[in-house]
Write a protein that holds these residues in place. Structure first.
Motif, PDB file in Angstrom:
ATOM      1  N   GLY A 158      40.420  35.960  43.336  1.00 24.09           N
ATOM      2  CA  GLY A 158      40.616  36.111  44.771  1.00 24.09           C
ATOM      3  C   GLY A 158      41.596  35.124  45.361  1.00 24.09           C
ATOM      4  N   ALA A 159      41.494  33.838  44.975  1.00 27.10           N
ATOM      5  CA  ALA A 159      42.392  32.817  45.517  1.00 27.10           C
ATOM      6  C   ALA A 159      43.826  33.048  45.045  1.00 27.10           C
ATOM      7  CB  ALA A 159      41.897  31.431  45.114  1.00 27.10           C
ATOM      8  N   GLN A 160      43.991  33.385  43.769  1.00 29.70           N
ATOM      9  CA  GLN A 160      45.332  33.636  43.242  1.00 29.70           C
ATOM     10  C   GLN A 160      45.974  34.858  43.895  1.00 29.70           C
ATOM     11  OE1 GLN A 160      44.301  33.986  39.115  1.00 29.70           O
ATOM     12  NE2 GLN A 160      44.733  31.820  38.667  1.00 29.70           N
ATOM     13  N   LEU A 161      45.172  35.895  44.121  1.00 26.69           N
ATOM     14  CA  LEU A 161      45.705  37.105  44.735  1.00 26.69           C
ATOM     15  C   LEU A 161      46.204  36.845  46.147  1.00 26.69           C
ATOM     16  CD1 LEU A 161      46.159  40.156  44.531  1.00 26.69           C
ATOM     17  CD2 LEU A 161      43.823  40.484  45.369  1.00 26.69           C
ATOM     18  N   SER A 162      45.493  36.001  46.898  1.00 29.95           N
ATOM     19  CA  SER A 162      45.930  35.673  48.260  1.00 29.95           C
ATOM     20  C   SER A 162      47.265  34.944  48.236  1.00 29.95           C
ATOM     21  CB  SER A 162      44.869  34.822  48.955  1.00 29.95           C
ATOM     22  OG  SER A 162      43.653  35.531  49.071  1.00 29.95           O
ATOM     23  N   ARG A 163      47.457  34.015  47.291  1.00 28.81           N
ATOM     24  CA  ARG A 163      48.729  33.287  47.196  1.00 28.81           C
ATOM     25  C   ARG A 163      49.875  34.217  46.816  1.00 28.81           C
ATOM     26  NH1 ARG A 163      48.233  28.442  43.202  1.00 28.81           N
ATOM     27  NH2 ARG A 163      50.375  28.159  43.974  1.00 28.81           N
ATOM     28  N   VAL A 164      49.611  35.118  45.892  1.00 28.32           N
ATOM     29  CA  VAL A 164      50.661  36.032  45.446  1.00 28.32           C
ATOM     30  C   VAL A 164      51.061  36.979  46.574  1.00 28.32           C
ATOM     31  CG1 VAL A 164      51.165  37.943  43.884  1.00 28.32           C
ATOM     32  CG2 VAL A 164      50.042  35.880  43.019  1.00 28.32           C
ATOM     33  N   ARG A 165      50.112  37.514  47.300  1.00 32.41           N
ATOM     34  CA  ARG A 165      50.432  38.406  48.409  1.00 32.41           C
ATOM     35  C   ARG A 165      51.294  37.708  49.454  1.00 32.41           C
ATOM     36  NH1 ARG A 165      44.429  41.090  49.333  1.00 32.41           N
ATOM     37  NH2 ARG A 165      44.593  42.753  47.754  1.00 32.41           N
ATOM     38  N   ALA A 166      50.964  36.463  49.755  1.00 32.37           N
ATOM     39  CA  ALA A 166      51.767  35.709  50.732  1.00 32.37           C
ATOM     40  C   ALA A 166      53.184  35.483  50.226  1.00 32.37           C
ATOM     41  CB  ALA A 166      51.078  34.377  51.030  1.00 32.37           C
ATOM     42  N   GLY A 167      53.345  35.274  48.917  1.00 34.91           N
ATOM     43  CA  GLY A 167      54.681  35.065  48.363  1.00 34.91           C
ATOM     44  C   GLY A 167      55.503  36.335  48.267  1.00 34.91           C
ATOM     45  N   LEU A 168      54.854  37.493  48.103  1.00 35.14           N
ATOM     46  CA  LEU A 168      55.571  38.763  47.988  1.00 35.14           C
ATOM     47  C   LEU A 168      56.084  39.279  49.323  1.00 35.14           C
ATOM     48  CD1 LEU A 168      53.275  40.697  45.488  1.00 35.14           C
ATOM     49  CD2 LEU A 168      55.539  39.750  45.011  1.00 35.14           C
ATOM     50  N   ALA A 169      55.425  38.914  50.418  1.00 35.24           N
ATOM     51  CA  ALA A 169      55.798  39.440  51.735  1.00 35.24           C
ATOM     52  C   ALA A 169      57.255  39.156  52.100  1.00 35.24           C
ATOM     53  CB  ALA A 169      54.853  38.905  52.797  1.00 35.24           C
TER      54      ALA A 169
END
Length: 268
Positions: free
Chosen positions: A127-138
């Motif tokens: 969950g924590a990693q997915l939140s970081r990745v989503r923020a970086g992809l935006a």
């Protein structure tokens, strides 16, 4: 005597001729005059325009209606060599229809684009990693298809319990029965789905929980259960299909900066 009769006859003829000429108007005499230069001999077999013109609806060329071997310069005014107009022939339109040209992708270019596009997947991410990745992809305007799975918690103790009963009286009676048979227990007083259940112990290893569970069922408590405490973890894999070389480079740079321990892999 004969010459006298001849002279009388000649005088009668001259008188008759004079009477005829005197009856014509002066203008008609000029009409009878013909210019020798305007006289043109017609060739043998010459036909009038009505005879030379083919019947309506036929496409007979003009040359077939003229005598053979007669040049056009010697034809009379009615047959001066003018071309006939074929009314049955279709008239070509002056304006040509121009079809709009549509750009087509060359087969070589389409094949090249298919070869350069790649598919990458990134994960599994918690969950924590997915939140970081989503923020970086935006900011990169990249998005991937997500597939998630749930797994049991990696850590936590194994809990043995009996589900709650329909009433508090039934729960107290069950607790007393357990104690009589040598099983220590206590009621769960916290809120939630397990409120009112009877807890029989926590074990660090699954073997201890399984041993107690077997004893409870042998004593007649068939609804005894053993579960691992803790929340189930969710892991997500991101799939990026048809990445261009530029987007693949951007994604690789993001992975190296955010999660170097979770590499990008070719799609399976």
């Amino acid at each position: 005597m004969k010459w006298f009769f001849g002279l009388v006859l000649l005088l009668n003829l001259l008188a008759a001729l004079w009477g005829t000429l005197s009856q014509r108007a002066p203008g008609e005499l000029h009409a009878l005059e013909v210019n020798p230069q305007g006289v043109k001999l017609l060739p043998g077999g010459w036909k009038t325009q009505a005879d030379a013109t083919p019947a309506a609806g036929t496409n007979m060329p003009l040359a077939e209606a003229l005598p053979a071997g007669v040049p056009a310069s010697e034809l009379p005014a009615t047959l001066d060599g003018a071309k006939r107009v074929d009314t049955t022939a279709p008239v070509a339109s002056a304006a040509k229809t121009v079809e709009p040209s549509t750009p087509k992708t060359k087969p070589a270019e389409a094949s090249k684009a298919e070869k350069t596009a790649v598919c990458k997947q990134w994960g599994e991410l918690d969950g924590a990693q997915l939140s970081r990745v989503r923020a970086g992809l935006a900011p990169l305007k990249l998005s991937g298809a997500e597939s998630a799975r749930e797994a049991a918690p990696a850590s936590g103790k194994f809990w043995v319990y009996l589900p709650k009963r329909a009433s508090q009286e039934a729960t107290r009676a069950l607790s007393a029965e357990l104690k009589l048979k040598g099983f220590d227990n206590y009621p769960v007083s916290s809120d939630g789905d397990f409120q009112g259940a009877l807890s029989l112990g926590l074990f660090a290893k699954q073997q201890g929980a399984d041993a107690l569970l077997a004893k409870l069922k042998a004593a007649g408590f068939s609804d005894a259960r053993a579960e691992r405490r803790g929340k189930a973890q969710s892991f997500t894999t991101l799939r990026f299909a048809s990445l261009t070389p530029d987007n693949e480079a951007k994604l690789a740079a993001l992975q190296a900066r955010l999660l170097p321990g979770v590499p990008l892999q070719a799609c399976r």
